[in-house]
Design an enzyme around this catalytic site. Structure first.
Site, short mmCIF file in Angstrom:
data_model
loop_
_atom_site.label_atom_id
_atom_site.label_comp_id
_atom_site.label_asym_id
_atom_site.label_seq_id
_atom_site.Cartn_x
_atom_site.Cartn_y
_atom_site.Cartn_z
N ARG A 21 55.22 -9.25 6.27
CA ARG A 21 53.79 -9.60 6.50
C ARG A 21 53.04 -8.59 7.78
O ARG A 21 52.50 -7.64 7.33
CB ARG A 21 53.74 -11.08 6.72
CG ARG A 21 52.10 -11.41 6.70
CD ARG A 21 51.14 -11.27 7.78
NE ARG A 21 51.19 -11.84 9.02
CZ ARG A 21 50.76 -11.68 10.10
NH1 ARG A 21 49.79 -10.74 10.21
NH2 ARG A 21 51.18 -12.19 11.13
N ASP A 22 53.44 -9.04 8.84
CA ASP A 22 53.04 -8.19 10.00
C ASP A 22 53.43 -6.81 9.97
O ASP A 22 52.99 -6.00 10.26
CB ASP A 22 53.04 -8.90 11.30
CG ASP A 22 52.31 -8.56 12.51
OD1 ASP A 22 51.33 -7.58 12.06
OD2 ASP A 22 52.73 -8.83 13.59
N HIS A 213 54.79 -15.06 19.13
CA HIS A 213 54.54 -13.61 18.17
C HIS A 213 54.43 -12.40 19.12
O HIS A 213 53.31 -12.09 19.52
CB HIS A 213 53.61 -14.16 17.22
CG HIS A 213 53.41 -12.68 16.33
ND1 HIS A 213 53.88 -12.72 15.15
CD2 HIS A 213 52.71 -11.45 16.47
CE1 HIS A 213 53.45 -11.68 14.45
NE2 HIS A 213 52.81 -10.63 15.36
N HIS A 215 55.03 -8.67 20.58
CA HIS A 215 55.16 -7.18 20.25
C HIS A 215 55.69 -6.62 21.42
O HIS A 215 55.75 -6.83 22.62
CB HIS A 215 53.66 -6.60 19.78
CG HIS A 215 53.33 -6.91 18.47
ND1 HIS A 215 52.79 -6.00 17.48
CD2 HIS A 215 53.16 -8.33 17.95
CE1 HIS A 215 52.40 -6.71 16.31
NE2 HIS A 215 52.63 -7.95 16.76
N CYS A 246 48.65 -4.55 14.02
CA CYS A 246 47.34 -5.05 13.61
C CYS A 246 46.64 -3.68 13.05
O CYS A 246 46.30 -2.95 14.01
CB CYS A 246 46.83 -5.96 14.25
SG CYS A 246 45.21 -6.47 13.83
N ASN A 255 56.33 -5.24 16.19
CA ASN A 255 56.69 -6.52 16.81
C ASN A 255 57.97 -6.44 17.45
O ASN A 255 58.71 -5.14 17.23
CB ASN A 255 57.06 -7.33 15.68
CG ASN A 255 55.86 -7.65 14.75
OD1 ASN A 255 55.30 -8.87 15.18
ND2 ASN A 255 55.36 -7.02 14.01
#
Length: 318
Positions: A21-22, A213, A215, A246, A255
């Site tokens: 996803r990310d 979450h 990074h 993003c 991440n």
């Protein structure tokens, strides 16, 4: 877990894999659906049980996520598997309830500018839309979780207000949400503001559990993990190979690496249930699929006690 000589494990830490996803959302090259499914299956084989698989967002805005339904339907689910997806609006919820996804993550930004860039609406508009989205997910038998982007700083506005995050947390709590992800969207978190933010949120939202979450944009992602552990956090998002970012935030990079996080936790006496060698294999698979070097470090060096033959390197002369 390796024998480190440390006391027995401190407890269990849940790792939520966000690589498909990310991790993939920022990639310009569209990854085939079958490859995404194979990646998630390999993640589950490694011992990961929570995977944020995809996003139910506009395919025009994020083309990489256009196959969300097909990916979720193709994964080999197990009884202990928890598949999640980002569900930012009612249209996304309508799509999500037709799939085997276990839960949907509502998303809002801690800053007005990022919320408008990322979701094309104001914070107030996002908050007003949440009840209908949450109700549709629950009607479809899905769990509802919450997330806050740029929770440790916004690339457009700088520092964000703790009071603003608390307001969002209270809105989630009013919907019955008990798990909230704090997103360090562009790596602006540092140990001091991680500690300050977590303490402020715990005091204001005593019934809420927090997922971090993080990074690694400025190289302190794992340092922030250690501080978060000290503050009681037991769930972390990560992405295979350190992929991610993003597309609607300036300066976004990857991440924290799943395999680097597994290594840190294993060597620090925590239990994850994730096999490090298999986690490394997933990162290498992701790297081969993308055809470029990913920033993960443990995928290069391997476990701490992986030994090498003495003749693998030259002997110093002179």
């Amino acid at each position: 877990m390796p024998d480190t000589g440390f006391p027995p494990p401190h407890g269990f830490v849940e790792i939520c894999e966000a690589g498909t996803r990310d991790g993939l959302q920022i990639e310009a090259t569209i990854i085939p659906t079958a490859e995404k499914i194979a990646l998630v299956d390999a993640m589950l084989d490694s011992g990961i049980r929570h995977v944020e698989v995809t996003s139910f967002v506009s395919p025009r805005a994020v083309p990489q996520m256009a196959d969300a339904e097909e990916v979720l339907r193709g994964i080999r689910k197990r009884p202990d598997t928890n598949l999640m997806a980002l569900v930012p609006n009612l249209r996304g919820a309508e799509r999500a309830v037709t799939t085997p996804v276990d839960g949907g993550v509502l998303l809002i930004s801690a800053s007005e500018t990022h919320n408008r860039k990322n979701l094309n609406r104001s914070i107030d508009e996002s908050l007003a839309a949440f009840p209908a989205v949450a109700a549709r997910l629950r009607d479809g038998g899905k769990e509802v979780l919450g997330a806050v982007a740029v929770a440790f700083g916004c690339p457009f506005e700088g520092e964000v207000s703790l009071d603003g995050i608390i307001r969002i947390g209270r809105a989630y709590a009013a919907l019955g949400v008990t798990q909230m992800t704090l997103g360090d969207t562009t790596g602006m978190a540092a140990p001091n503001n991680v500690r300050r933010t977590l303490r402020g949120l715990r005091a204001a939202l005593p019934g809420m559990q927090f997922t971090m979450h993080l990074h690694n944009t400025r190289g302190v992602g794992l340092a922030n993990v250690l501080v978060s552990l000290d503050e009681g956090v037991r769930r972390f998002d990560a992405a295979a190979g350190g992929l991610g970012g993003c597309p609607f935030a300036a300066g976004a990079t990857g991440n924290i690496c799943t395999e680097d996080l597994v290594y840190l936790l294993d060597e620090s006496g925590w239990t994850t249930g994730v096999d490090l060698d298999q986690s490394i294999a997933v990162a290498k698979r992701m790297e081969a699929l993308l055809g470029r070097t990913l920033p993960g470090q443990v995928m290069r060096a391997g476990p701490r006690l992986r030994l090498h033959a003495a003749n693998a390197v030259p002997t110093a002369a002179g």
